[in-house]
Every structure is written in structure tokens, then in C-alpha cells.
Scaffold this motif. Structure first.
Motif, PDB file in Angstrom:
ATOM      1  N   HIS A  26       0.828  -1.203   0.000  1.00 19.66           N
ATOM      2  CA  HIS A  26       0.000   0.000   0.000  1.00 19.66           C
ATOM      3  C   HIS A  26       0.866   1.259   0.000  1.00 19.66           C
ATOM      4  CE1 HIS A  26      -4.355  -1.080   0.614  1.00 19.66           C
ATOM      5  NE2 HIS A  26      -3.767  -2.259   0.609  1.00 19.66           N
ATOM      6  N   LEU A  27       1.958   1.219   0.736  1.00 22.46           N
ATOM      7  CA  LEU A  27       2.847   2.377   0.769  1.00 22.46           C
ATOM      8  C   LEU A  27       3.282   2.757  -0.637  1.00 22.46           C
ATOM      9  CD1 LEU A  27       4.667   4.403   2.332  1.00 22.46           C
ATOM     10  CD2 LEU A  27       6.424   2.622   2.345  1.00 22.46           C
ATOM     11  N   TYR A  28       3.623   1.749  -1.450  1.00 25.61           N
ATOM     12  CA  TYR A  28       4.126   2.026  -2.789  1.00 25.61           C
ATOM     13  C   TYR A  28       3.014   2.120  -3.831  1.00 25.61           C
ATOM     14  CZ  TYR A  28       8.824   1.595  -1.047  1.00 25.61           C
ATOM     15  OH  TYR A  28       9.994   1.814  -0.360  1.00 25.61           O
ATOM     16  N   SER A  29       1.777   2.068  -3.379  1.00 28.52           N
ATOM     17  CA  SER A  29       0.659   2.224  -4.303  1.00 28.52           C
ATOM     18  C   SER A  29      -0.114   3.513  -4.080  1.00 28.52           C
ATOM     19  CB  SER A  29      -0.304   1.038  -4.154  1.00 28.52           C
ATOM     20  OG  SER A  29       0.340  -0.183  -4.427  1.00 28.52           O
ATOM     21  N   LEU A  30       0.151   4.221  -2.982  1.00 33.27           N
ATOM     22  CA  LEU A  30      -0.643   5.386  -2.629  1.00 33.27           C
ATOM     23  C   LEU A  30      -0.381   6.581  -3.540  1.00 33.27           C
ATOM     24  CD1 LEU A  30      -0.528   5.252   1.271  1.00 33.27           C
ATOM     25  CD2 LEU A  30      -2.527   4.946  -0.188  1.00 33.27           C
ATOM     26  N   ILE A  31       0.874   6.790  -3.916  1.00 34.01           N
ATOM     27  CA  ILE A  31       1.211   7.953  -4.738  1.00 34.01           C
ATOM     28  C   ILE A  31       1.111   7.581  -6.205  1.00 34.01           C
ATOM     29  CG2 ILE A  31       2.963   9.679  -5.272  1.00 34.01           C
ATOM     30  CD1 ILE A  31       4.129   9.228  -2.515  1.00 34.01           C
ATOM     31  N   PRO A  32       0.316   8.274  -6.994  1.00 37.77           N
ATOM     32  CA  PRO A  32       0.198   7.955  -8.423  1.00 37.77           C
ATOM     33  C   PRO A  32       1.542   8.082  -9.125  1.00 37.77           C
ATOM     34  CG  PRO A  32      -1.511   9.491  -7.732  1.00 37.77           C
ATOM     35  CD  PRO A  32      -0.537   9.394  -6.600  1.00 37.77           C
ATOM     36  N   ALA A  33       1.799   7.169 -10.067  1.00 33.76           N
ATOM     37  CA  ALA A  33       3.082   7.175 -10.771  1.00 33.76           C
ATOM     38  C   ALA A  33       3.321   8.478 -11.517  1.00 33.76           C
ATOM     39  CB  ALA A  33       3.155   5.992 -11.740  1.00 33.76           C
ATOM     40  N   ASP A  34       2.246   9.082 -12.060  1.00 34.54           N
ATOM     41  CA  ASP A  34       2.436  10.316 -12.818  1.00 34.54           C
ATOM     42  C   ASP A  34       2.858  11.476 -11.930  1.00 34.54           C
ATOM     43  OD1 ASP A  34       0.014  10.596 -11.533  1.00 34.54           O
ATOM     44  OD2 ASP A  34      -0.981  11.564 -13.232  1.00 34.54           O
ATOM     45  N   LEU A  35       2.611  11.353 -10.607  1.00 33.54           N
ATOM     46  CA  LEU A  35       3.077  12.376  -9.673  1.00 33.54           C
ATOM     47  C   LEU A  35       4.451  12.006  -9.114  1.00 33.54           C
ATOM     48  CD1 LEU A  35       2.518  14.979  -8.116  1.00 33.54           C
ATOM     49  CD2 LEU A  35       1.405  13.599  -6.354  1.00 33.54           C
ATOM     50  N   GLU A  36       4.622  10.731  -8.775  1.00 37.58           N
ATOM     51  CA  GLU A  36       5.893  10.287  -8.202  1.00 37.58           C
ATOM     52  C   GLU A  36       7.054  10.525  -9.153  1.00 37.58           C
ATOM     53  OE1 GLU A  36       7.771   6.278  -6.131  1.00 37.58           O
ATOM     54  OE2 GLU A  36       5.892   6.156  -7.234  1.00 37.58           O
ATOM     55  N   PHE A  37       6.813  10.331 -10.451  1.00 38.14           N
ATOM     56  CA  PHE A  37       7.883  10.457 -11.429  1.00 38.14           C
ATOM     57  C   PHE A  37       7.707  11.687 -12.325  1.00 38.14           C
ATOM     58  CE2 PHE A  37       7.465   5.832 -10.603  1.00 38.14           C
ATOM     59  CZ  PHE A  37       8.646   5.689  -9.895  1.00 38.14           C
ATOM     60  N   ALA A  38       6.978  12.681 -11.813  1.00 35.95           N
ATOM     61  CA  ALA A  38       6.759  13.902 -12.583  1.00 35.95           C
ATOM     62  C   ALA A  38       8.094  14.566 -12.915  1.00 35.95           C
ATOM     63  CB  ALA A  38       5.879  14.871 -11.787  1.00 35.95           C
ATOM     64  N   GLY A  39       8.269  14.885 -14.174  1.00 39.64           N
ATOM     65  CA  GLY A  39       9.487  15.550 -14.605  1.00 39.64           C
ATOM     66  C   GLY A  39      10.718  14.669 -14.592  1.00 39.64           C
ATOM     67  N   ARG A  40      10.521  13.349 -14.488  1.00 33.25           N
ATOM     68  CA  ARG A  40      11.629  12.406 -14.408  1.00 33.25           C
ATOM     69  C   ARG A  40      11.819  11.679 -15.731  1.00 33.25           C
ATOM     70  NH1 ARG A  40      12.096  10.083  -9.313  1.00 33.25           N
ATOM     71  NH2 ARG A  40      13.819   8.898 -10.222  1.00 33.25           N
ATOM     72  N   GLY A  53      28.455  17.332  -9.575  1.00 43.07           N
ATOM     73  CA  GLY A  53      28.003  17.358 -10.959  1.00 43.07           C
ATOM     74  C   GLY A  53      26.623  16.793 -11.182  1.00 43.07           C
ATOM     75  N   CYS A  54      26.040  16.120 -10.182  1.00 47.52           N
ATOM     76  CA  CYS A  54      24.669  15.623 -10.336  1.00 47.52           C
ATOM     77  C   CYS A  54      23.710  16.805 -10.406  1.00 47.52           C
ATOM     78  CB  CYS A  54      24.297  14.715  -9.168  1.00 47.52           C
ATOM     79  SG  CYS A  54      24.869  13.015  -9.341  1.00 47.52           S
ATOM     80  N   GLU A  55      22.916  16.845 -11.454  1.00 51.75           N
ATOM     81  CA  GLU A  55      22.027  17.976 -11.662  1.00 51.75           C
ATOM     82  C   GLU A  55      20.574  17.689 -11.323  1.00 51.75           C
ATOM     83  OE1 GLU A  55      22.585  19.243 -15.664  1.00 51.75           O
ATOM     84  OE2 GLU A  55      24.642  19.928 -15.344  1.00 51.75           O
ATOM     85  N   ASP A  56      20.211  16.424 -11.235  1.00 56.53           N
ATOM     86  CA  ASP A  56      18.818  16.112 -10.943  1.00 56.53           C
ATOM     87  C   ASP A  56      18.728  14.754 -10.270  1.00 56.53           C
ATOM     88  OD1 ASP A  56      18.897  14.096 -12.980  1.00 56.53           O
ATOM     89  OD2 ASP A  56      18.364  15.589 -14.493  1.00 56.53           O
ATOM     90  N   LEU A  57      17.519  14.393  -9.852  1.00 62.62           N
ATOM     91  CA  LEU A  57      17.313  13.164  -9.110  1.00 62.62           C
ATOM     92  C   LEU A  57      17.594  11.933  -9.958  1.00 62.62           C
ATOM     93  CD1 LEU A  57      16.485  11.727  -6.542  1.00 62.62           C
ATOM     94  CD2 LEU A  57      14.084  12.030  -7.212  1.00 62.62           C
ATOM     95  N   ARG A 249      14.356  23.192  -4.826  1.00 62.83           N
ATOM     96  CA  ARG A 249      14.803  24.035  -5.934  1.00 62.83           C
ATOM     97  C   ARG A 249      13.983  23.797  -7.203  1.00 62.83           C
ATOM     98  NH1 ARG A 249      19.618  22.759  -5.391  1.00 62.83           N
ATOM     99  NH2 ARG A 249      19.772  21.111  -6.960  1.00 62.83           N
ATOM    100  N   ARG A 250      13.668  22.550  -7.481  1.00 64.62           N
ATOM    101  CA  ARG A 250      12.993  22.286  -8.752  1.00 64.62           C
ATOM    102  C   ARG A 250      11.549  22.777  -8.748  1.00 64.62           C
ATOM    103  NH1 ARG A 250      11.202  16.120  -9.938  1.00 64.62           N
ATOM    104  NH2 ARG A 250       9.807  15.809  -8.161  1.00 64.62           N
ATOM    105  N   LEU A 251      10.957  22.919  -7.556  1.00 70.13           N
ATOM    106  CA  LEU A 251       9.589  23.410  -7.505  1.00 70.13           C
ATOM    107  C   LEU A 251       9.483  24.888  -7.853  1.00 70.13           C
ATOM    108  CD1 LEU A 251       8.237  21.496  -4.388  1.00 70.13           C
ATOM    109  CD2 LEU A 251       7.665  21.117  -6.794  1.00 70.13           C
TER     110      LEU A 251
END
Length: 296
Positions: A26-40, A53-57, A249-251
Motif C-alpha cells: 500500500h505504501l508504494y501504491s498510494l502515490i500515483p506514478a504520474d506524480l511520483e515520477f513527474a518531470g523524471r 556534478g549531479c544535476e537532478d534526481l 529548488r525544482r519546484l
């Protein structure tokens, strides 16, 4: 903090308090994938290892997977077991860069298994990547099967972690390596209830009390399970604070905001309110790389 996030935490606690497996699912099903990986561009599910040098997640998450592969010393021809593999991104990375003979992935979350299998089929590597549903504390493999057993930011969920350590020892070949990236309290006397930010409500709702201990106890439990050549290294300075800074920062990044679907930015902004409380929680948490070997 966002009231919606509090409600998700309450929902998780109320609907699956008696079944540890369902609790994690349930923990890994609560957040919709389109929100969890938004902009990814990837579906890695970790806090990342924020090298210079890492610029993003996505880059940081891949760097963490690469770090685990290096520490585990995955080599060409190895047979590897990846327990709690998420969507399997790291397994595709290791297959490409380290060329193991075969990687077996085990996960208790059905939609993660389906996602990883579908990608393996698309990329034509089902003969080398085997993803299946199963429990980390009851591994469905014969003794002395694997050269490496790895767990990337997930062993804190295993109930209890010691059962996983014993099972990993059983399925490792003599001389094989266990490599785990894990979350622990900095001070083992800190109660789980001290964590108050919504981002870490899962620690109160899904973490087994038996897993809430410090590094010395971790090494002692490895030794008791029969492992040798033990090491535990904290990398928290390259994980938590850089991750927090990036998310804040990304927000405020116009390009990121413009790429979001309607309503996503508002939801993410609410989730990431209350930074002082989150900073306090991060000071209480360690993030470690644990290595051990089955005697040869």
C-alpha cells in the motif's frame, strides 16, 4: 504540511495495520506514478547519491545504483539477486555496465514486478533479467545460488531484516557478497515517533521495530548470521540534504513547472512545505552502505 499527505498516512495506518506485506504494498501504491515520477526520465525509487556534478534526481539515483554495483563488485558472469528492486532500473544499468550472466529480481509489490518485466520484454533481455513476486524473508531459491545479493534502499521494510540476512546467507555461494544500502537512526535510542514530517510518516507506519537499530547492532547481527569481512559506511552527507535541496529548488524551476500536468505543481508544493520540520527529521536519520561476505 499538506493535509492530503497526513490523510494518506492515516489511510495507510488504518487499512493495513495487521499485514506487513500489504502495508508495504500500500505504501508504494498510494502515490500515483504520474506524480511520483513527474518531470523524471527514470523510475528509480531512491534518494540518490549526489556526486559532484549531479544535476537532478535521475542522475543521483543512477549514481546510487552504480555505487551499489561497485561496492558489491558485480562482475561479468555473476549471478545476482536484487531484492526489493522497485521498477528494476538498477538491474538494467548493471546488465549494461557490469555484464552479469543473469540478474534475478524479487519484489512483493505486483505492479513493480509487472513494470520491470514489461521493460525487460521490450528490451529483449528476459533471458538475463528475471523479475518475480516474492518475499525477502523467504527467498524462493536454492542454497548456494548467487554470487551477489543486493538490496537498494529497501531492507528496512523487511520484517524482520534479520530474516532477510539469514536467507541471503543461505542463497549466497561460499565467498559471495551481500551489499545493502539501508536507512538507520543516527542514534539508536531515538524513538521512531520523533520523526514528525509527512515525508517520513512511513517509518511510523511500515517499519518493523526490530529494524530500528544502529550500525553497531547491524554489524553484530550480520556476524551472528555467519558473515565475515563486515563494513558499514555512512554516506548520509551525499544523500539527504542534497536531495532535499534539489526537491525544493525544482519546484521553483519554471521549466519543471511548465512540464507538469495541471494540479501537479500545487500538490508537490503542499507536500514540500514545512522544511524546518523535514530538516529536523533528516538530522535523525543515517544512510549506510553495508557489505558482508559468506565465508568461502
Amino acid at each position: 504540511m499538506a493535509e492530503s499527505v497526513r490523510e494518506l498516512g492515516k489511510l495507510l495506518a488504518s487499512v493495513v495495520p495487521l499485514d506487513p506485506v500489504m502495508r508495504v504494498r500500500h505504501l508504494y501504491s498510494l502515490i500515483p506514478a504520474d506524480l511520483e515520477f513527474a518531470g523524471r526520465s527514470t523510475s528509480y525509487m531512491n534518494y540518490g547519491y549526489w556526486e559532484d556534478g549531479c544535476e537532478d534526481l535521475d542522475q543521483a539515483a543512477e549514481a546510487l545504483a552504480r555505487l551499489l554495483g561497485e561496492r558489491a563488485d558485480i562482475q561479468a558472469g555473476d549471478t545476482v539477486l536484487d531484492v526489493g528492486f522497485g521498477h528494476g532500473d538498477q538491474d538494467f544499468l548493471w546488465l549494461r555496465e557490469r555484464e552479469p550472466r543473469r540478474v534475478h529480481g524479487l519484489n512483493i509489490t505486483p505492479h513493480h514486478v509487472a513494470s520491470a518485466r514489461a521493460r525487460a520484454e521490450r528490451e529483449g533481455v528476459l533471458d538475463r533479467l528475471d523479475f518475480r513476486e516474492g518475499s525477502a524473508t523467504d527467498l524462493p531459491y536454492a542454497d548456494d545460488t548467487f554470487d551477489r545479493v543486493v538490496a537498494l534502499e529497501c531492507a528496512f521494510h523487511f520484517r524482520p531484516r534479520t530474516a532477510f540476512l539469514a536467507e541471503a546467507f543461505r542463497v549466497l555461494r561460499p565467498g559471495g557478497t551481500l551489499a545493502v544500502i539501508d536507512i538507520l537512526p543516527v542514534d539508536p535510542t531515538t524513538p521512531r515517533s520523533a520523526l514528525r514530517s509527512p515525508q517520513f510518516s512511513w517509518i511510523a507506519t511500515t517499519l518493523d521495530d526490530a529494524n530500528w537499530h544502529g550500525g553497531e547492532e547491524y554489524l553484530a547481527r550480520l556476524s551472528a548470521a555467519g558473515y565475515t569481512d563486515l563494513s558499514l559506511e555512512s554516506i548520509r552527507d551525499r544523500v539527504y540534504e542534497p536531495y532535499r535541496e534539489h526537491m525544493v529548488r525544482r519546484l521553483s524551476d519554471d521549466a519543471f513547472v511548465d512540464a507538469l500536468a495541471p494540479g501537479q505543481h500545487e500538490t508537490l508544493t503542499r507536500v514540500w512545505e514545512g522544511q524546518d520540520l523535514l530538516k529536523e527529521d533528516l538530522e535523525l536519520l543515517d544512510y549506510v552502505v553495508v557489505l558482508a561476505r559468506k565465508p568461502g
